[in-house]
Design an enzyme around this catalytic site. Sequence first.
Site, PDB file in Angstrom:
ATOM      1  N   ARG A  72      47.076  -4.955 -41.947  1.00 48.93           N
ATOM      2  CA  ARG A  72      46.498  -3.872 -41.131  1.00 48.93           C
ATOM      3  C   ARG A  72      45.560  -4.442 -40.059  1.00 48.93           C
ATOM      4  O   ARG A  72      45.535  -3.972 -38.925  1.00 48.93           O
ATOM      5  CB  ARG A  72      45.729  -2.875 -42.017  1.00 48.93           C
ATOM      6  N   HIS A 121      33.875   5.773 -42.325  1.00 49.10           N
ATOM      7  CA  HIS A 121      34.648   5.063 -43.347  1.00 49.10           C
ATOM      8  C   HIS A 121      34.588   3.543 -43.176  1.00 49.10           C
ATOM      9  O   HIS A 121      35.460   2.828 -43.666  1.00 49.10           O
ATOM     10  CB  HIS A 121      36.104   5.561 -43.340  1.00 49.10           C
ATOM     11  N   THR A 192      42.679  14.525 -36.344  1.00 44.78           N
ATOM     12  CA  THR A 192      42.398  14.483 -37.775  1.00 44.78           C
ATOM     13  C   THR A 192      43.056  15.669 -38.462  1.00 44.78           C
ATOM     14  O   THR A 192      43.056  16.775 -37.932  1.00 44.78           O
ATOM     15  CB  THR A 192      40.884  14.421 -38.069  1.00 44.78           C
ATOM     16  N   ASN A 217      45.317  18.298 -31.496  1.00 44.43           N
ATOM     17  CA  ASN A 217      46.237  17.823 -32.531  1.00 44.43           C
ATOM     18  C   ASN A 217      47.598  18.448 -32.265  1.00 44.43           C
ATOM     19  O   ASN A 217      47.684  19.655 -32.078  1.00 44.43           O
ATOM     20  CB  ASN A 217      45.727  18.235 -33.927  1.00 44.43           C
ATOM     21  N   GLU A 219      49.836  18.963 -34.305  1.00 44.47           N
ATOM     22  CA  GLU A 219      50.182  19.807 -35.468  1.00 44.47           C
ATOM     23  C   GLU A 219      49.004  20.694 -35.815  1.00 44.47           C
ATOM     24  O   GLU A 219      47.855  20.290 -35.667  1.00 44.47           O
ATOM     25  CB  GLU A 219      50.469  18.917 -36.698  1.00 44.47           C
ATOM     26  N   ALA A 235      46.835  13.087 -28.194  1.00 45.02           N
ATOM     27  CA  ALA A 235      45.463  12.814 -27.746  1.00 45.02           C
ATOM     28  C   ALA A 235      45.424  12.080 -26.404  1.00 45.02           C
ATOM     29  O   ALA A 235      44.580  12.375 -25.563  1.00 45.02           O
ATOM     30  CB  ALA A 235      44.731  12.002 -28.814  1.00 45.02           C
TER      31      ALA A 235
HETATM   32  P1  NAD Z   1      44.093  12.002 -40.650  1.00 46.78           P
HETATM   33  O1  NAD Z   1      43.231  13.048 -41.137  1.00 46.78           O
HETATM   34  O2  NAD Z   1      43.454  10.984 -39.842  1.00 46.78           O
HETATM   35  O3  NAD Z   1      45.488  12.655 -39.935  1.00 46.78           O
HETATM   36  C1  NAD Z   1      46.092  12.231 -38.770  1.00 46.78           C
HETATM   37  C2  NAD Z   1      46.255  13.458 -37.848  1.00 46.78           C
HETATM   38  O4  NAD Z   1      46.577  13.006 -36.548  1.00 46.78           O
HETATM   39  C3  NAD Z   1      47.362  14.446 -38.247  1.00 46.78           C
HETATM   40  O5  NAD Z   1      46.828  15.744 -38.321  1.00 46.78           O
HETATM   41  C4  NAD Z   1      48.384  14.351 -37.101  1.00 46.78           C
HETATM   42  O6  NAD Z   1      48.985  15.612 -36.795  1.00 46.78           O
HETATM   43  C5  NAD Z   1      47.502  13.896 -35.969  1.00 46.78           C
HETATM   44  N1  NAD Z   1      48.192  13.177 -34.914  1.00 46.78           N
HETATM   45  C6  NAD Z   1      49.308  12.403 -34.989  1.00 46.78           C
HETATM   46  N2  NAD Z   1      49.602  11.886 -33.793  1.00 46.78           N
HETATM   47  C7  NAD Z   1      48.659  12.332 -32.930  1.00 46.78           C
HETATM   48  C8  NAD Z   1      48.419  12.135 -31.537  1.00 46.78           C
HETATM   49  N3  NAD Z   1      49.223  11.361 -30.787  1.00 46.78           N
HETATM   50  N4  NAD Z   1      47.345  12.744 -30.973  1.00 46.78           N
HETATM   51  C9  NAD Z   1      46.523  13.524 -31.723  1.00 46.78           C
HETATM   52  N5  NAD Z   1      46.708  13.757 -33.033  1.00 46.78           N
HETATM   53  C10 NAD Z   1      47.764  13.147 -33.639  1.00 46.78           C
HETATM   54  O7  NAD Z   1      44.715  11.468 -41.918  1.00 46.78           O
HETATM   55  P2  NAD Z   1      45.394  10.109 -42.278  1.00 46.78           P
HETATM   56  O8  NAD Z   1      46.063   9.533 -41.123  1.00 46.78           O
HETATM   57  O9  NAD Z   1      46.179  10.415 -43.457  1.00 46.78           O
HETATM   58  O10 NAD Z   1      44.147   9.174 -42.671  1.00 46.78           O
HETATM   59  C11 NAD Z   1      43.355   9.283 -43.823  1.00 46.78           C
HETATM   60  C12 NAD Z   1      42.089   8.433 -43.646  1.00 46.78           C
HETATM   61  O11 NAD Z   1      42.362   7.075 -43.311  1.00 46.78           O
HETATM   62  C13 NAD Z   1      41.235   8.933 -42.491  1.00 46.78           C
HETATM   63  O12 NAD Z   1      39.913   8.573 -42.749  1.00 46.78           O
HETATM   64  C14 NAD Z   1      41.772   8.113 -41.362  1.00 46.78           C
HETATM   65  O13 NAD Z   1      40.994   8.122 -40.221  1.00 46.78           O
HETATM   66  C15 NAD Z   1      41.924   6.758 -42.022  1.00 46.78           C
HETATM   67  N6  NAD Z   1      42.906   5.946 -41.268  1.00 46.78           N
HETATM   68  C16 NAD Z   1      42.422   5.263 -40.194  1.00 46.78           C
HETATM   69  C17 NAD Z   1      43.294   4.586 -39.379  1.00 46.78           C
HETATM   70  C18 NAD Z   1      42.702   3.871 -38.191  1.00 46.78           C
HETATM   71  O14 NAD Z   1      41.539   3.413 -38.261  1.00 46.78           O
HETATM   72  N7  NAD Z   1      43.423   3.767 -37.097  1.00 46.78           N
HETATM   73  C19 NAD Z   1      44.661   4.592 -39.627  1.00 46.78           C
HETATM   74  C20 NAD Z   1      45.138   5.274 -40.766  1.00 46.78           C
HETATM   75  C21 NAD Z   1      44.224   5.966 -41.562  1.00 46.78           C
END
Ligand code: NAD
Length: 250
Positions: A72, A121, A192, A217, A219, A235
């Site tokens: 990652r 986090h 999110t 978002n 969705e 986004a």
């Molecule tokens: P999340 O709550 O972060 O969900 C992701 C959301 O992003 C979804 O609702 C989806 O519809 C939306 N999404 C997808 N593509 C998008 C776009 N192009 N523009 C705007 N919105 C978009 O949940 P998760 O991904 O299951 O993560 C769980 C936890 O892990 C959270 O704390 C998350 O931030 C963390 N995480 C962090 C990273 C990172 O640092 N990049 C990556 C994966 C997970």
Amino acid sequence: MEPIELTPEIRERLRAAARMVVFSGAGVSRESGLNTFRGAGGLWERMRPEELATPEAFRADPAKVWQWYAWRYGTVAAASPNPAHVAIARLESLFPSYIVVTQNVDGLHQRAGSRNLLELHGTITRAVCERCGRGREMGEAIAESPERPPLCVCGGRFRPAVVWFGEALPEEVFAQAHEAAATCDVFLSVGTSGTVWPAAGLIELAHGAGALFIEVNPEPTPFSRLADLRLAGPAGEAVPALADEIERSR
Ligand code: NAD
């Protein structure tokens, strides 16, 4: 995406706002090539994060969890901030009080120039000794020991400086986020799903305290029905367009 149409009331509230909070999740980094946890594709994506991002998993198989984080970290190091991160950083100078509260661990908000930032986090860019708390740069730790967590001078194991499922959020950081959400005039939630608690509670808190609530978002989420303005697009398109409107309104 449809062009953004602001009602006169929303435009006025944006113009008069003194305090803004941006709350971001994995979706804000999707267009930087970083998958959300519920995304598809790739070897490691077939693993369940809930089974790897936990203290129990690290105790049971430290090498496997370390290798997952090394993978990652590699994807994060190779990624760049996208136009959403850049627009979020650009808005910082427009408000007397402006804070980005992120659930992400990827460091892309900082790399885009955001300064007033709370990482709920933690961060994947640092490693921390689980025994004595000594910190170090994650890239160096992985280079030294790609297969298993390196050991600290105290004999403890290094782990990523992130908050795992089942662990408490850093108290002081969450208290600051709570305070910011409870007192802001505008609360912008980006990418999110609102399913990871207690972070998601900040949305209800801000809305309940009377903030203008904007959601970006593609969705719908459990909080969409509360939104004063919902931008159902990616986004990287929606946030720069919104930032332009906010700039025009001020
Ligand atoms: P999340 O709550 O972060 O969900 C992701 C959301 O992003 C979804 O609702 C989806 O519809 C939306 N999404 C997808 N593509 C998008 C776009 N192009 N523009 C705007 N919105 C978009 O949940 P998760 O991904 O299951 O993560 C769980 C936890 O892990 C959270 O704390 C998350 O931030 C963390 N995480 C962090 C990273 C990172 O640092 N990049 C990556 C994966 C997970």
